[in-house]
Design an enzyme around this catalytic site. Sequence first.
Site, PDB file in Angstrom:
ATOM      1  N   GLY A  14       0.838  -1.207   0.000  1.00 45.06           N
ATOM      2  CA  GLY A  14       0.000   0.000   0.000  1.00 45.06           C
ATOM      3  C   GLY A  14       0.862   1.241   0.000  1.00 45.06           C
ATOM      4  NE  ARG A  75      -2.276  -4.302  -0.773  1.00 49.67           N
ATOM      5  CZ  ARG A  75      -1.726  -3.737   0.315  1.00 49.67           C
ATOM      6  NH1 ARG A  75      -0.632  -4.246   0.834  1.00 49.67           N
ATOM      7  NH2 ARG A  75      -2.279  -2.668   0.871  1.00 49.67           N
ATOM      8  CG  ASP A 106       3.933  -6.963   8.325  1.00 52.04           C
ATOM      9  OD1 ASP A 106       5.041  -7.027   8.864  1.00 52.04           O
ATOM     10  OD2 ASP A 106       3.011  -7.784   8.517  1.00 52.04           O
ATOM     11  CB  THR A 129       2.844   0.893   6.141  1.00 48.96           C
ATOM     12  OG1 THR A 129       1.477   0.630   6.514  1.00 48.96           O
ATOM     13  CG2 THR A 129       3.704   0.658   7.363  1.00 48.96           C
ATOM     14  CG  ASP A 131      -1.800  -0.201   8.142  1.00 48.61           C
ATOM     15  OD1 ASP A 131      -2.635   0.682   7.896  1.00 48.61           O
ATOM     16  OD2 ASP A 131      -1.823  -1.327   7.618  1.00 48.61           O
ATOM     17  CG  ASP A 133       1.367  -2.589  10.618  1.00 50.19           C
ATOM     18  OD1 ASP A 133       2.093  -1.920   9.852  1.00 50.19           O
ATOM     19  OD2 ASP A 133       0.607  -3.476  10.212  1.00 50.19           O
ATOM     20  NE  ARG A 175      -4.206  -5.433   5.530  1.00 50.21           N
ATOM     21  CZ  ARG A 175      -3.583  -5.394   4.373  1.00 50.21           C
ATOM     22  NH1 ARG A 175      -4.204  -5.805   3.307  1.00 50.21           N
ATOM     23  NH2 ARG A 175      -2.348  -4.965   4.264  1.00 50.21           N
TER      24      ARG A 175
HETATM   25  O1  F6P Z   1      -1.436  -1.553   4.660  1.00 50.37           O
HETATM   26  C1  F6P Z   1      -1.961  -0.301   4.400  1.00 50.37           C
HETATM   27  C2  F6P Z   1      -3.441  -0.396   4.136  1.00 50.37           C
HETATM   28  O2  F6P Z   1      -3.857   0.897   3.795  1.00 50.37           O
HETATM   29  C3  F6P Z   1      -4.287  -0.981   5.262  1.00 50.37           C
HETATM   30  O3  F6P Z   1      -4.557  -0.079   6.288  1.00 50.37           O
HETATM   31  C4  F6P Z   1      -5.506  -1.417   4.494  1.00 50.37           C
HETATM   32  O4  F6P Z   1      -6.185  -2.421   5.175  1.00 50.37           O
HETATM   33  C5  F6P Z   1      -4.927  -1.918   3.214  1.00 50.37           C
HETATM   34  O5  F6P Z   1      -3.714  -1.232   3.027  1.00 50.37           O
HETATM   35  C6  F6P Z   1      -5.790  -1.735   2.000  1.00 50.37           C
HETATM   36  O6  F6P Z   1      -5.148  -2.313   0.914  1.00 50.37           O
HETATM   37  P1  F6P Z   1      -5.586  -2.171  -0.598  1.00 50.37           P
HETATM   38  O7  F6P Z   1      -5.356  -0.746  -1.001  1.00 50.37           O
HETATM   39  O8  F6P Z   1      -4.714  -3.126  -1.326  1.00 50.37           O
HETATM   40  O9  F6P Z   1      -7.039  -2.513  -0.642  1.00 50.37           O
END
Ligand code: F6P
Length: 327
Positions: A14, A75, A106, A129, A131, A133, A175
């Site tokens: 992300g 991803r 992560d 990120t 997040d 985390d 998440r």
């Molecule tokens: O890891 C960052 C994040 O923004 C999370 O908070 C979220 O759950 C996820 O990515 C969403 O991913 P995508 O944009 O692939 O739907």
Amino acid sequence: MNEVSTIGVFTSGGDAPGMNACIRSVVRTASLRGYPIKGIRRGYEGMIDGDIVDLDGFAVSSIIQTGGTILKSARSDRFLSEEGRQKAAEQIQNAGIDGLIAIGGDGTLAGALVFHEEHHIPCVACPGTIDNDLFGTDETIGFDTAINTALASIDRIRDTADAHNRLFLIEVMGRDAGFIAAHSGLAGGAEMVLIPETDTDIAEVKTRIHKLMTEHRRSSIVVIAEGDELGGAGDIADAMRADEKFDDIELRVCILGHTQRGGAPTARDRVLASRLGKAAVDALISGEHGVMAGVLNNELVLTPFDVIRSQKKTINREIIELNEIIS
Ligand code: F6P
């Protein structure tokens, strides 16, 4: 120790505001130190496809203030297989790259760890990120911008919630972690914050919010991390609507979603990203490999990938308790 002569930089997973500031810092530090630098587009996907471009100091002009990532992100399922990683290793060798800087969260770190172990290509990571985390750094690149973006929305929703005497359930990203919810909820004066790190009893949530709405306040805001064990804002709204004591309470759900991922990075994120980008290049060229650059207590630190992956960053208990006490 593998000597590095040409550096490849990429962003993966992300996107996060400040990734561009980090790319800029990496590219300019590497150029100044005399190392050719290439950009690998679309993260591990682009690595497998050989989607690689030359970069120099001018290529990263006027990007420090922009969200997203000029290198694009993805991803990658293909990188999860040995075959995919073998192809990626061949592509970067063909491009003459013998040192990598990975910017991501992560999943990016997990990929970097296994790639480093399998192919022994020197690699250093920067935590990017929203997040927050990742172990090994107090804050990740993008977190400060994301909480300020969420906060701006929470403040706006507060106005309309007050105007209509409504209850709002606001879902923020996260998440597996509640950092965004805990911090934006605290700053936004939320009446309740629900995060995966604490057990949430739905009966207790309903009793408390019902009491607030009927006896004390005329409006309330509950900030919910998308990864809360009770589910997201929609699930909690369903549980409330199924309870007749909420029949007279006007309830609305607002999911902030990807608004939190975009936008101009805050000054704090730009400074952090710039510090980490330079630190990563310096680590890579001085032979420190398989580590992530982070800032702990305002000091730059390097932490091995396996430590980052095996340790879970916890939310400061004080922030959680503060939310419980002053909300
Ligand atoms: O890891 C960052 C994040 O923004 C999370 O908070 C979220 O759950 C996820 O990515 C969403 O991913 P995508 O944009 O692939 O739907």
